[in-house]
Structure formats: C-alpha cells, structure tokens
Design a protein around this motif. Structure first.
Motif, PDB file in Angstrom:
ATOM      1  N   ASN A  62       0.806  -1.221   0.000  1.00 29.94           N
ATOM      2  CA  ASN A  62       0.000   0.000   0.000  1.00 29.94           C
ATOM      3  C   ASN A  62       0.841   1.274   0.000  1.00 29.94           C
ATOM      4  OD1 ASN A  62      -2.430  -1.467   0.129  1.00 29.94           O
ATOM      5  ND2 ASN A  62      -2.239  -1.651   2.345  1.00 29.94           N
ATOM      6  N   ILE A  63       2.152   1.133   0.137  1.00 31.77           N
ATOM      7  CA  ILE A  63       3.048   2.290   0.195  1.00 31.77           C
ATOM      8  C   ILE A  63       3.370   2.729  -1.233  1.00 31.77           C
ATOM      9  CG2 ILE A  63       5.305   3.117   1.004  1.00 31.77           C
ATOM     10  CD1 ILE A  63       3.352   2.387   3.268  1.00 31.77           C
ATOM     11  N   ILE A  93       8.560   7.981   0.423  1.00 33.77           N
ATOM     12  CA  ILE A  93       9.954   8.321   0.122  1.00 33.77           C
ATOM     13  C   ILE A  93      10.127   9.836   0.094  1.00 33.77           C
ATOM     14  CG2 ILE A  93      11.756   8.197  -1.653  1.00 33.77           C
ATOM     15  CD1 ILE A  93      10.418   5.406  -2.370  1.00 33.77           C
ATOM     16  N   VAL A  94       9.252  10.516  -0.623  1.00 33.15           N
ATOM     17  CA  VAL A  94       9.348  11.972  -0.723  1.00 33.15           C
ATOM     18  C   VAL A  94       9.130  12.614   0.643  1.00 33.15           C
ATOM     19  CG1 VAL A  94       8.342  14.040  -1.782  1.00 33.15           C
ATOM     20  CG2 VAL A  94       8.741  12.000  -3.161  1.00 33.15           C
ATOM     21  N   LEU A  95       8.195  12.098   1.423  1.00 32.33           N
ATOM     22  CA  LEU A  95       7.949  12.636   2.758  1.00 32.33           C
ATOM     23  C   LEU A  95       9.198  12.515   3.638  1.00 32.33           C
ATOM     24  CD1 LEU A  95       5.900  13.973   4.636  1.00 32.33           C
ATOM     25  CD2 LEU A  95       5.103  11.700   5.265  1.00 32.33           C
ATOM     26  N   GLY A  96       9.918  11.419   3.526  1.00 33.98           N
ATOM     27  CA  GLY A  96      11.161  11.259   4.276  1.00 33.98           C
ATOM     28  C   GLY A  96      12.182  12.327   3.906  1.00 33.98           C
TER      29      GLY A  96
END
Length: 141
Positions: free
Chosen positions: A65-66, A71-74
């Motif tokens: 579901n990811i 990734i961008v949020l990190g």
C-alpha cells in the motif's frame, strides 16, 4: 467532535516539543547526524506502533500500500527539520520562527490547494492572508 479535537491537540503538543528540541540541538552537533539519530528513533517507534496496530495483514500485505509519497515525505522531513535547526542557529527566536514559517506556509497552501486540488480561494482567505502578512511585519519588525 472528539475525533476532530484530539488530533489538533496532538499536533500542538508535538509541534511545541519539536520546536523546543530543534532550538535546543547543540550548535556543535552535526545537524545531519542528529537527524539520523532522530529518524532511527522515529523508525523504531513507528515499527513498534505498526506491530501494535497491525490490521492483520502483516508487513508483506501492508508494504504493497506504500507509494512514492513515503519516500518523498522522508526527504521533505529531513529538509524541514534541517531548515528549522538552521533557522534557530541563525538566531531566530522560538516565538517568531515557527509562527513566521507557519504563516508563510498557510499562505502558500491556499494557492497550492487551488492549483493542485481545485479548492476555491475566497475573499475571506485573501483578506486573512493580508492580515497574516501584516502580522509578520508586526512580529518581526
């Protein structure tokens, strides 16, 4: 009603602690190593919370579901936190830095909401942004 109140309280408490922690990060500490430790703790906490609140699918089912947003949020979180560490190291007061950043953010999000999500910009919002901009001059003047 409670479902709308408790998340706001959590945001206020955590954001207050966030600003206290970033303002208190030692000048001599390497900001990126400090952030790496921060994210190791965050990862451990998140994995623990995932285990406690697993909906029964397990890691294999949930990872599907990811998407790209994780990734961008990190990356964005590291940029945000590094920016706050730098803003406080540059001498900003905790009372002004966060408020200035959040007012600028709120104004930017009005336009982002209109461009990306087709939200309408009302006269009230425009007047509110002008009041916020005037407030920035009063706070930082």
């Amino acid at each position: 009603m409670w479902n709308m109140i408790w998340p706001l309280g959590l945001v206020v408490v955590c954001n207050s602690m966030y600003n206290i922690c970033t303002k208190s990060t030692p000048e001599q500490a390497n900001a990126f190593l400090s952030l790496a430790v921060t994210y190791l703790v965050a990862a451990a906490f998140s994995i623990g919370a995932f285990i406690l609140y697993d909906r029964g699918g397990g890691f294999g089912a949930e990872i599907k579901n990811i998407n790209w947003t994780a990734i961008v949020l990190g990356i964005v979180c590291v940029g945000l936190e590094f920016g706050y560490i730098c803003i406080y190291r540059a001498g900003w007061k905790v009372s002004a830095a966060s408020m200035t950043g959040n007012i600028c953010l709120a104004c930017a999000l009005v336009f982002i909401g209109a461009l990306l999500y087709k939200e309408t910009i009302t006269l009230k919002q425009i007047v509110g942004m002008l009041v916020c901009i005037a407030g920035l001059f009063l706070i930082n003047g």
